[in-house]
Write a protein that holds these residues in place. Structure first.
Motif, PDB file in Angstrom:
ATOM      1  N   LEU A  20       0.806  -1.227   0.000  1.00 43.36           N
ATOM      2  CA  LEU A  20       0.000   0.000   0.000  1.00 43.36           C
ATOM      3  C   LEU A  20       0.837   1.274   0.000  1.00 43.36           C
ATOM      4  N   GLU A  21       2.050   1.209   0.492  1.00 45.49           N
ATOM      5  CA  GLU A  21       2.884   2.404   0.570  1.00 45.49           C
ATOM      6  C   GLU A  21       3.202   2.971  -0.810  1.00 45.49           C
ATOM      7  N   ALA A  22       2.965   2.198  -1.871  1.00 45.34           N
ATOM      8  CA  ALA A  22       3.200   2.683  -3.228  1.00 45.34           C
ATOM      9  C   ALA A  22       2.080   3.611  -3.699  1.00 45.34           C
ATOM     10  N   LEU A  23       0.975   3.688  -2.951  1.00 43.20           N
ATOM     11  CA  LEU A  23      -0.110   4.600  -3.285  1.00 43.20           C
ATOM     12  C   LEU A  23       0.261   6.021  -2.872  1.00 43.20           C
ATOM     13  N   ASP A  24      -0.442   7.002  -3.429  1.00 45.45           N
ATOM     14  CA  ASP A  24      -0.203   8.392  -3.057  1.00 45.45           C
ATOM     15  C   ASP A  24      -0.648   8.633  -1.611  1.00 45.45           C
ATOM     16  N   GLN A  25      -0.103   9.670  -1.007  1.00 45.74           N
ATOM     17  CA  GLN A  25      -0.374   9.944   0.401  1.00 45.74           C
ATOM     18  C   GLN A  25      -1.852  10.197   0.664  1.00 45.74           C
ATOM     19  N   SER A  26      -2.545  10.805  -0.268  1.00 48.12           N
ATOM     20  CA  SER A  26      -3.973  11.087  -0.066  1.00 48.12           C
ATOM     21  C   SER A  26      -4.766   9.790   0.086  1.00 48.12           C
ATOM     22  N   GLU A  27      -4.418   8.763  -0.691  1.00 48.09           N
ATOM     23  CA  GLU A  27      -5.096   7.475  -0.575  1.00 48.09           C
ATOM     24  C   GLU A  27      -4.704   6.775   0.723  1.00 48.09           C
ATOM     25  N   LEU A  28      -3.429   6.885   1.102  1.00 55.96           N
ATOM     26  CA  LEU A  28      -2.978   6.276   2.355  1.00 55.96           C
ATOM     27  C   LEU A  28      -3.676   6.906   3.557  1.00 55.96           C
ATOM     28  N   ASP A  29      -3.844   8.213   3.521  1.00 57.65           N
ATOM     29  CA  ASP A  29      -4.540   8.897   4.613  1.00 57.65           C
ATOM     30  C   ASP A  29      -5.983   8.408   4.726  1.00 57.65           C
ATOM     31  N   TYR A  30      -6.633   8.241   3.588  1.00 55.43           N
ATOM     32  CA  TYR A  30      -8.024   7.754   3.576  1.00 55.43           C
ATOM     33  C   TYR A  30      -8.092   6.335   4.128  1.00 55.43           C
ATOM     34  N   ILE A  31      -7.178   5.486   3.683  1.00 62.13           N
ATOM     35  CA  ILE A  31      -7.150   4.099   4.143  1.00 62.13           C
ATOM     36  C   ILE A  31      -6.916   4.033   5.653  1.00 62.13           C
ATOM     37  N   ASN A  32      -5.974   4.827   6.143  1.00 67.52           N
ATOM     38  CA  ASN A  32      -5.625   4.784   7.564  1.00 67.52           C
ATOM     39  C   ASN A  32      -6.741   5.282   8.472  1.00 67.52           C
ATOM     40  N   THR A  33      -7.587   6.162   7.939  1.00 65.23           N
ATOM     41  CA  THR A  33      -8.675   6.701   8.755  1.00 65.23           C
ATOM     42  C   THR A  33      -9.997   5.948   8.554  1.00 65.23           C
ATOM     43  N   THR A  34     -10.070   5.095   7.539  1.00 64.15           N
ATOM     44  CA  THR A  34     -11.320   4.412   7.210  1.00 64.15           C
ATOM     45  C   THR A  34     -11.323   2.950   7.619  1.00 64.15           C
ATOM     46  N   PHE A  35     -10.197   2.289   7.488  1.00 67.92           N
ATOM     47  CA  PHE A  35     -10.138   0.849   7.696  1.00 67.92           C
ATOM     48  C   PHE A  35      -9.336   0.493   8.945  1.00 67.92           C
ATOM     49  N   PRO A  36      -9.597  -0.690   9.503  1.00 71.20           N
ATOM     50  CA  PRO A  36      -8.842  -1.126  10.688  1.00 71.20           C
ATOM     51  C   PRO A  36      -7.361  -1.293  10.369  1.00 71.20           C
ATOM     52  N   LYS A  37      -6.547  -1.146  11.396  1.00 67.77           N
ATOM     53  CA  LYS A  37      -5.138  -1.473  11.256  1.00 67.77           C
ATOM     54  C   LYS A  37      -5.018  -2.994  11.153  1.00 67.77           C
ATOM     55  N   GLU A  38      -3.808  -3.484  10.950  1.00 67.03           N
ATOM     56  CA  GLU A  38      -3.629  -4.929  10.792  1.00 67.03           C
ATOM     57  C   GLU A  38      -4.203  -5.675  11.990  1.00 67.03           C
ATOM     58  N   GLU A  39      -4.996  -6.700  11.711  1.00 65.67           N
ATOM     59  CA  GLU A  39      -5.669  -7.446  12.761  1.00 65.67           C
ATOM     60  C   GLU A  39      -4.791  -8.558  13.326  1.00 65.67           C
ATOM     61  N   ILE A  40      -5.103  -8.971  14.546  1.00 64.37           N
ATOM     62  CA  ILE A  40      -4.392 -10.095  15.162  1.00 64.37           C
ATOM     63  C   ILE A  40      -4.599 -11.351  14.321  1.00 64.37           C
ATOM     64  N   LEU A  41      -5.840 -11.557  13.862  1.00 63.90           N
ATOM     65  CA  LEU A  41      -6.149 -12.701  13.002  1.00 63.90           C
ATOM     66  C   LEU A  41      -5.839 -12.293  11.561  1.00 63.90           C
ATOM     67  N   LYS A  42      -4.573 -12.271  11.233  1.00 64.04           N
ATOM     68  CA  LYS A  42      -4.051 -11.660  10.010  1.00 64.04           C
ATOM     69  C   LYS A  42      -4.689 -12.190   8.735  1.00 64.04           C
ATOM     70  N   PHE A  43      -4.885 -13.496   8.645  1.00 67.71           N
ATOM     71  CA  PHE A  43      -5.364 -14.089   7.398  1.00 67.71           C
ATOM     72  C   PHE A  43      -6.826 -14.514   7.452  1.00 67.71           C
ATOM     73  N   LYS A  44      -7.543 -14.078   8.454  1.00 66.21           N
ATOM     74  CA  LYS A  44      -8.963 -14.418   8.563  1.00 66.21           C
ATOM     75  C   LYS A  44      -9.808 -13.429   7.765  1.00 66.21           C
ATOM     76  N   PHE A  45     -10.856 -13.920   7.096  1.00 65.66           N
ATOM     77  CA  PHE A  45     -11.792 -13.046   6.398  1.00 65.66           C
ATOM     78  C   PHE A  45     -12.525 -12.217   7.441  1.00 65.66           C
ATOM     79  N   SER A  46     -12.377 -10.908   7.370  1.00 67.30           N
ATOM     80  CA  SER A  46     -12.865 -10.019   8.417  1.00 67.30           C
ATOM     81  C   SER A  46     -14.368  -9.760   8.316  1.00 67.30           C
ATOM     82  N   ASN A  47     -14.975  -9.464   9.456  1.00 66.61           N
ATOM     83  CA  ASN A  47     -16.390  -9.083   9.505  1.00 66.61           C
ATOM     84  C   ASN A  47     -16.583  -7.577   9.368  1.00 66.61           C
ATOM     85  N   PHE A  48     -15.481  -6.857   9.108  1.00 63.99           N
ATOM     86  CA  PHE A  48     -15.570  -5.405   8.993  1.00 63.99           C
ATOM     87  C   PHE A  48     -16.541  -5.007   7.881  1.00 63.99           C
TER      88      PHE A  48
END
Length: 206
Positions: free
Chosen positions: A135-163
């Motif tokens: 994701l770091e290859a995206l522009d900063q504006s997209e990274l800011d949106y992602i960081n404020t909209t979606f959860p950070k990395e989950e403990i259950l890293k490879f589980k399909f999330s209920n988010f």
């Protein structure tokens, strides 16, 4: 109190530790509906792809070319949930950075998939989680949106999330007229994608 703690650890603590451990190893992806996207990202990142023609796109491309993986053609198509053109751009950028020697890129997609951007029901499971390390290859504006909209990395890293994405966009509800309104941000990443392959033949199919 001591007996209670022993009972709790025995019947709850140990199984919980096992579940956490299981969903932090890649083998658990066999229980994840987005496994196909993880596989694409992994294959590209490890440099396992050697072919003359790369196919990128959404489910339309996948329907026609899913099984095509040989020295002449290699299909990297999944579905629109891994975000077009973001996911395709990141896959292509990884290929270019790994010095892949492909000569031709075919980009095949339904223009309707360009009407939404990082706001679909499954954006988190099919794009954010599988592409986390890219994701770091995206522009900063997209990274800011992602960081404020979606959860950070989950403990259950490879589980399909209920988010659940609030106010998610559903492309099936968009009319054919609306499909002509490709967003500025999608156009930006389409241009970035094209600039990645200026030295190879590019074929666009809508």
């Amino acid at each position: 109190m001591k007996n209670f703690l022993i009972h709790f650890l025995k019947y709850y603590g140990v199984p919980m530790v096992f579940v956490v451990f299981f969903f932090r190893v890649p083998v658990s992806l066999y229980l994840n509906k987005a496994k196909g996207v993880y596989d694409l990202v992994s294959n590209v990142a490890t440099g396992e792809i050697s072919t003359n023609t790369i196919l990128l796109g959404d489910s339309v491309c996948k329907q026609f070319y899913k099984q095509v993986k040989n020295d002449e053609y290699y299909c990297l198509c999944e579905n629109q949930s891994y975000e077009l053109p973001y996911g395709n751009y990141l896959l292509l950028k990884s290929l270019v950075n790994s010095d892949s020697n492909f000569k031709r890129l075919i980009l095949m997609m339904n223009p309707l998939t360009l009407t939404s951007s990082l706001n679909q029901d499954y954006t988190y499971n099919y794009f954010i989680k599988p592409f986390r390390n890219q994701l770091e290859a995206l522009d900063q504006s997209e990274l800011d949106y992602i960081n404020t909209t979606f959860p950070k990395e989950e403990i259950l890293k490879f589980k399909f999330s209920n988010f659940k994405m609030p106010n998610a966009s559903n492309s099936s509800d968009i009319s054919q007229l609306d499909s002509l309104n490709i967003s500025d941000i999608n156009m930006k990443y389409l241009k970035k994608l094209i600039l990645c392959v200026m030295s190879v033949e590019l074929i666009l199919k809508w």
